[in-house]
Write an enzyme that holds these catalytic residues in place. Structure first.
Site, PDB file in Angstrom:
ATOM      1  N   ARG A 229      38.603  31.010  57.245  1.00 28.17           N
ATOM      2  CA  ARG A 229      37.539  30.638  56.297  1.00 28.17           C
ATOM      3  C   ARG A 229      36.406  31.662  56.396  1.00 28.17           C
ATOM      4  NH1 ARG A 229      34.084  27.283  58.133  1.00 28.17           N
ATOM      5  NH2 ARG A 229      35.567  25.706  58.834  1.00 28.17           N
TER       6      ARG A 229
ATOM      7  N   TYR B 185      28.172  31.137  29.482  1.00 32.91           N
ATOM      8  CA  TYR B 185      29.525  30.626  29.692  1.00 32.91           C
ATOM      9  C   TYR B 185      29.453  29.104  29.930  1.00 32.91           C
ATOM     10  CZ  TYR B 185      34.012  29.807  31.958  1.00 32.91           C
ATOM     11  OH  TYR B 185      35.247  29.313  32.282  1.00 32.91           O
TER      12      TYR B 185
ATOM     13  N   ASP C 211      26.153  38.085  35.317  1.00 36.09           N
ATOM     14  CA  ASP C 211      27.585  37.800  35.220  1.00 36.09           C
ATOM     15  C   ASP C 211      28.210  38.970  34.450  1.00 36.09           C
ATOM     16  OD1 ASP C 211      30.113  36.958  34.395  1.00 36.09           O
ATOM     17  OD2 ASP C 211      29.513  34.855  34.172  1.00 36.09           O
TER      18      ASP C 211
ATOM     19  N   LYS D  97      39.574  37.307  35.386  1.00 31.44           N
ATOM     20  CA  LYS D  97      39.719  37.960  34.086  1.00 31.44           C
ATOM     21  C   LYS D  97      40.184  39.418  34.265  1.00 31.44           C
ATOM     22  CE  LYS D  97      38.142  33.926  32.989  1.00 31.44           C
ATOM     23  NZ  LYS D  97      36.734  33.622  32.813  1.00 31.44           N
TER      24      LYS D  97
END
Ligand code: PLP
Length: 386
Positions: free
Chosen positions: A50, A102, A174, A199
């Site tokens: 982690r 978004y 972003d 993306k």
């Protein structure tokens, strides 16, 4: 890796070293949750996955190099990256953001973090004066997205960075639609860059992942603390897939831009099409700012049909053969979507139309197919209905 090297060289090499134990040229998928220690605290820099994993470390270094940043952090989704960033804020803090954000980010802000006493204001960020008017002594973060979804509006990053500096708050961008190939917000004065790696960076529609890149050591340390505390980290297999995707980012983006330009030009001349939204068109309201802050204009193209009948748009969406009807973007294959009934369906119709999201608005993620096939597919789907 030396940031003086050109982008394509960094895309292929940055962050990645041959495996020290075998010489394997590709970073191995370190599919392990833990690491053996010789004695308590005597280890090789890795204790628990982690916190750290070598495959993730290679990817984080690669992403930092591509954004000309000092520190990269990866998360299990783009939303997890933004979630982690917002956890650096506290009740009473204020965020200014764009009104065509978004949808998932808007939901996280207004339905999750607003309930913890963080306040959000949204405005048309293509006008910096409107942003300046909303900044209060409590404003800690300006959150921008450019180009925006689905109208490809352009926000002046350097202008917002000057505003953020003047008011002592952070600017986060972003950069999902542009990718580091087209635009580097840190170089324009932003404090943070975020990506939905899902993306273009992954680029093959096979991974969900997010990332943050920052320069400030203290901010990076705080984000790494939150990344480890909340634990929304990607697994090593996904990190491997993205490392592989990034090696062709510059080649893919070049073709996405070329195909995007051809599709935008074709639609602009098509008798069935009303408006075309692509920042490379001189008719686009943000063209001058885009030309100044981006290296090319990308593969996202939106357009409206003549007339205002939603059924016409729905018929186009179900008639394409090359463009698949799906959410998401940035993969090698072309996708087509309808904001009014898909991503923006939850916004009331009047409000949607007032914001420029017409019933006939169609969004394309132009892929890497031969562009002649894409054009003939669009032509047969739109038909001649002028
Ligand atoms: C997809 C997307 C996100 C969210 O990323 P996920 O990886 O889906 O969590 C955020 N911003 C933009 C611009 C996106 O396109």
């Amino acid at each position: 890796m030396d940031n003086e090297l050109r982008f394509g060289t960094r895309a292929v090499h940055a962050g990645v070293e041959p495996d020290p134990t075998t010489g394997a040229i590709m970073t191995p998928i370190y599919q392990t949750s833990t690491y053996v220690q010789a004695a308590p605290g005597d280890h090789k820099g890795y204790e628990y996955s982690r916190t750290q994993n070598p495959t993730r470390t290679a990817l984080q270094n690669s992403l930092a190099a591509l954004e000309n940043g000092r520190h990269g952090l990866c998360f299990s989704s783009g939303m997890a990256a933004i979630d982690t960033l917002l956890k650096t804020l506290k009740p009473g803090d204020h965020v200014v953001s764009t009104n065509d954000l978004y949808g998932g980010t808007y939901r996280l802000f207004t339905k999750v973090f607003a309930t913890y006493g963080i306040t959000f204001t949204f405005t048309d960020m293509s006008d910096p004066a409107k942003v300046a008017a909303l900044i209060t002594p409590d404003t800690r973060l300006i959150w921008a997205e450019t180009p925006t979804n689905p109208l490809l509006n352009i926000i002046d990053i350097a202008g917002l960075a000057a505003l953020a500096r003047e008011h002592g708050c952070l600017l986060g961008v972003d950069n999902t639609f542009a990718t580091p190939y087209l635009q580097n917000p840190l170089d324009l004065g932003a404090d943070l860059v975020m990506h939905s790696v899902t993306k273009y960076l992954g680029g093959h529609s096979d991974v969900v992942m997010g990332a943050l890149v920052v320069n400030d050591d203290g901010l990076a340390e705080r984000l790494a603390f939150l990344q480890n505390s909340a634990g929304a980290v990607p697994g090593p297999m996904d990190c491997f897939l993205v490392l592989r995707g990034i090696k062709t980012l510059h080649v893919r983006m070049q073709r996405h831009c070329e195909n995007g330009a051809e599709v935008a030009a074709f639609l602009s001349e098509h008798p069935g099409v009303d408006r075309v939204y692509w920042p490379g068109l001189e008719s686009h309201a943000g063209h001058a700012v885009a030309a100044a802050q981006m290296r090319d204009f990308g593969g996202m193209v939106s357009f409206t049909l003549k007339g205002d009948r939603m059924e016409d748009a729905l018929r186009v969406l179900s008639s394409t053969r090359m463009f698949s009807l799906a959410e998401s973007l940035g993969g090698v294959e072309s996708l087509i979507g309808h904001p009014a009934s898909m991503t923006h369906a939850s916004i009331p119709r009047e409000e949607r139309i007032a914001n420029g999201l017409a019933d006939t608005l169609i969004r394309l993620s132009v892929g890497l197919e031969d562009v002649a096939d894409l054009l003939s597919d669009l032509d047969q789907a739109i038909g001649n209905r002028s």
